[in-house]
Design a protein around this motif. Structure first.
Motif, PDB file in Angstrom:
ATOM      1  N   LEU A 130       0.836  -1.208   0.000  1.00 31.16           N
ATOM      2  CA  LEU A 130       0.000   0.000   0.000  1.00 31.16           C
ATOM      3  C   LEU A 130       0.869   1.256   0.000  1.00 31.16           C
ATOM      4  O   LEU A 130       0.571   2.223  -0.704  1.00 31.16           O
ATOM      5  CB  LEU A 130      -0.929  -0.010   1.217  1.00 31.16           C
ATOM      6  N   ALA A 131       1.950   1.220   0.769  1.00 32.96           N
ATOM      7  CA  ALA A 131       2.857   2.372   0.825  1.00 32.96           C
ATOM      8  C   ALA A 131       3.424   2.663  -0.568  1.00 32.96           C
ATOM      9  O   ALA A 131       3.548   3.821  -0.976  1.00 32.96           O
ATOM     10  CB  ALA A 131       3.985   2.112   1.822  1.00 32.96           C
ATOM     11  N   ARG A 132       3.738   1.584  -1.295  1.00 30.09           N
ATOM     12  CA  ARG A 132       4.288   1.762  -2.644  1.00 30.09           C
ATOM     13  C   ARG A 132       3.242   2.379  -3.575  1.00 30.09           C
ATOM     14  O   ARG A 132       3.542   3.291  -4.339  1.00 30.09           O
ATOM     15  CB  ARG A 132       4.784   0.421  -3.206  1.00 30.09           C
ATOM     16  N   LEU A 133       2.009   1.881  -3.483  1.00 27.83           N
ATOM     17  CA  LEU A 133       0.940   2.421  -4.333  1.00 27.83           C
ATOM     18  C   LEU A 133       0.728   3.911  -4.047  1.00 27.83           C
ATOM     19  O   LEU A 133       0.512   4.711  -4.967  1.00 27.83           O
ATOM     20  CB  LEU A 133      -0.373   1.654  -4.099  1.00 27.83           C
ATOM     21  N   ILE A 134       0.809   4.282  -2.768  1.00 26.95           N
ATOM     22  CA  ILE A 134       0.628   5.685  -2.397  1.00 26.95           C
ATOM     23  C   ILE A 134       1.809   6.507  -2.909  1.00 26.95           C
ATOM     24  O   ILE A 134       1.637   7.567  -3.521  1.00 26.95           O
ATOM     25  CB  ILE A 134       0.458   5.823  -0.866  1.00 26.95           C
ATOM     26  N   ALA A 135       3.024   5.990  -2.700  1.00 27.28           N
ATOM     27  CA  ALA A 135       4.228   6.718  -3.132  1.00 27.28           C
ATOM     28  C   ALA A 135       4.259   6.897  -4.645  1.00 27.28           C
ATOM     29  O   ALA A 135       4.718   7.914  -5.160  1.00 27.28           O
ATOM     30  CB  ALA A 135       5.474   5.976  -2.657  1.00 27.28           C
ATOM     31  N   ASP A 136       3.742   5.896  -5.369  1.00 25.69           N
ATOM     32  CA  ASP A 136       3.722   5.974  -6.835  1.00 25.69           C
ATOM     33  C   ASP A 136       2.575   6.833  -7.364  1.00 25.69           C
ATOM     34  O   ASP A 136       2.396   6.960  -8.568  1.00 25.69           O
ATOM     35  CB  ASP A 136       3.615   4.558  -7.444  1.00 25.69           C
ATOM     36  N   GLY A 137       1.774   7.371  -6.459  1.00 24.21           N
ATOM     37  CA  GLY A 137       0.664   8.221  -6.864  1.00 24.21           C
ATOM     38  C   GLY A 137      -0.515   7.454  -7.415  1.00 24.21           C
ATOM     39  O   GLY A 137      -1.429   8.030  -8.009  1.00 24.21           O
TER      40      GLY A 137
END
Lengths: 390, 194
Positions: A38-45
């Motif tokens: 989830l953190a990656r999805l958020i960081a990737d916008g």
């Protein structure tokens, strides 16, 4: 389209499809890859969501509680010691009736320290007032995560989606990730009627005197009992939309004429399905997957156990000094039946011990015993213990 | 269904190897499952991972006790008790070793196929991670899944230079073993999803 996905990554995608606005989690062990994904999805916008990385699970649950109370759709995940550290807040979340969804990546509890799978953690908080749904495979974990938001938001009760740690979370298999429009059609935007609003200040979670505490507890109990209908409806509506059902409150697999059933929670179900094919000579056996442990589906369970001679409960947790946890509840529920089946209760697969196919004949051997097996740890190796501990 | 057990040490990419093999099978329209048996999560510790490939959904969640194939990423593990335990009669063992297959079979007393996967990885990737080279050799020996499926699986996980170097590596590794040598072992046959 089936995709090759690791369980925890698939769950992360399922959570993202539910459009959470806040994710709060403690990012270190015993965390899974779910919040990492989830953190990656958020960081990737790719996901518009606030990720709050906190210093403990107590804080993770507290942030989640506050964020839902303020009207956000919220997610968190934990396991093992993390669940125990959260436990005070878990009771508050349920008592305040805020619709949070969390994944419990089921793991053993210390001491002795273990990182591996069993279900002691979620069983330890079974009385916190949450809905608990157990998943048999990663497709169910994906589908149940989406369903959990609808169930939570309609019942104003938190839902814990229990997924066997490692056995499911770290297993890669072909999975169907629903398209966004399907999830949107199933799950309308979250509108929390009791959302905190600074324009209309209210106090919540205040001291309740003996005059009202009992009524609050009664209302909470009733809400959980009523939630059964929403659990069933969510699963059947999801099945209409996707063609996939996860079993509602419970699922039975096996021939109608079977007089023996094995009941279990979580991923052992798949192993038992295969084991039954490996041992056809052992006769017809029904396999019961208890999906909802809270609320406990007494009526549904009674219905599927009518006419059975023996029900064998296999669980991955225990209450030391008493015995099985699920087993005790199944026994109590079935005792009300006119010709109540004998209930045998076993624990196995504790702390990550493998549950092999040959557990099946060993379970069924119980039906030959003169009296029901009250409780035993089926796969204990007593020769590893000093004589006085056996 | 075929069952594969991968033995290696932390840092050799055992879990990734299992995931890649299962992904390649899923890409090819089969069913598969891959999971690790985690132990202490540190470099150098022995690690085991499991893969099942089948023509229908894999339901069992137990560890692989009687593998059809073993992939051993560290030659020294070949001599560790338990590593080759349960291998089905007629099963195959693929070992990362600088020794030739005949020589290693004689020395170890086990019928093995060897591949100098660490040397190949050093050559193509500049680091001693033997997993993708061994997978390429395994697929070539089996001839059930095309190398292209592994390329696609790699493409889902890596990109850029890492992907390109791995693609070159797996083609070099594939030419290091006899194609189809294990074709008959890869039974019972599995068919693709409808």
């Amino acid at each position: 389209m089936l995709q090759a996905l690791e369980g925890s990554q698939a769950i992360a995608q399922a959570v993202a499809l539910c459009r959470p606005q806040v994710v709060a989690a403690y990012p270190i062990t015993p965390q899974t890859h779910i919040v990492e994904g989830l953190a990656r999805l958020i960081a990737d916008g790719k996901l518009q969501c606030e990720l709050v990385s906190v210093e403990s699970e107590f804080s993770a649950a507290s942030v989640a509680l506050g964020a839902v109370a303020a009207g956000s759709r919220v997610y968190t995940a934990s396991a093992s010691q993390g669940i125990l550290l959260m436990s005070e807040v878990l009771y508050n979340i349920a008592g305040l009736r805020v619709p949070l969804v969390m994944t419990c990546a089921n793991r053993a509890v210390s001491a002795p320290l273990s990182i591996w799978n069993d279900q002691q953690d979620s069983m330890a908080v079974r009385d916190a007032g949450w809905i608990q749904l157990y998943c048999a495979d990663n497709q169910e974990a994906v589908d149940t995560t989406v369903q959990a938001y609808r169930i939570a938001e309609r019942t104003e009760l938190p839902v814990m989606v229990c997924v066997d740690g490692f056995t499911l979370t770290h297993t890669l298999e072909p999975l169907e990730i629903p398209p966004q429009d399907q999830v949107d059609a199933f799950l309308p935007p979250f509108r929390f009627a009791r959302a905190l609003d600074p324009s209309y200040p209210v106090s919540s979670g205040t001291l309740v005197s003996p005059e009202y505490y009992t009524e609050a507890r009664h209302a909470h109990h009733q809400a959980l009992l009523r939630a059964k209908d929403e659990i069933v409806a969510a699963d059947s509506d999801w099945a209409v939309l996707t063609g996939r059902a996860s079993g509602g409150l419970l699922q039975v697999d096996g021939p109608d004429d079977a007089r023996v059933a094995i009941l279990t929670l979580g991923s052992v179900f798949g192993t038992l399905l295969d084991a039954r094919e490996e041992y056809p000579q052992l006769g017809p056996v029904k396999l019961i997957k208890l999906r909802a442990f809270r609320p406990f589906p007494v009526e549904a369970l009674q219905q599927v156990c009518v006419g059975l001679s023996d029900v064998i409960v296999l669980e991955r947790a225990l209450s030391p000094g008493s015995g099985g946890i699920a087993g005790a509840e199944v026994r109590a529920a079935l005792a009300e039946l006119p010709a109540a089946p004998r209930v045998h209760n076993f624990a196995a697969g504790l702390g990550g011990r493998d549950v092999p196919l040959d557990i099946y004949p060993r379970l069924l051997a119980a039906t030959q015993s003169a009296s029901p097996v009250r409780f035993a740890i089926l796969d204990v190796e007593l020769d590893k213990l000093p004589v006085e501990d056996r | 269904m075929i069952e594969v057990r991968i033995h290696g040490r932390g840092g050799q990419g055992n879990v990734v190897a299992a995931y890649l093999l299962a992904s390649a099978a899923i890409i090819e329209g089969l069913f598969a499952q891959a999971f690790p048996a985690f132990g202490a999560e540190r470099r150098g510790a022995p690690v085991t991972a499991f893969v099942r490939v089948a023509g229908q959904a894999v339901r069992r969640r137990c560890q692989v006790r009687q593998p059809d194939f073993l992939i051993i990423q560290d030659e020294a593990l070949l001599y560790v008790p338990g590593v080759t335990e349960g291998l089905r009669a007629g099963g195959g063992i693929l070992v990362n070793s600088a020794q030739g297959s005949a020589e290693l079979s004689t020395v170890s007393g086990k019928d093995v196929i060897s591949l100098p996967a660490t040397a190949l990885a050093n050559q193509f990737l500049g680091k001693p991670v033997p997993n993708t080279a061994l997978l390429a050799a395994f697929l070539t020996l089996m001839e059930r899944l095309p190398l292209e499926a592994l390329v696609k699986a790699l493409g889902q996980r890596f990109k850029g230079e890492v992907l390109e170097n791995n693609v070159r590596l797996i083609h070099a590794a594939a030419s290091g073993v006899t194609p189809g040598l294990w074709r008959q072992k890869a039974c019972p046959l599995f068919t693709a999803r409808p």
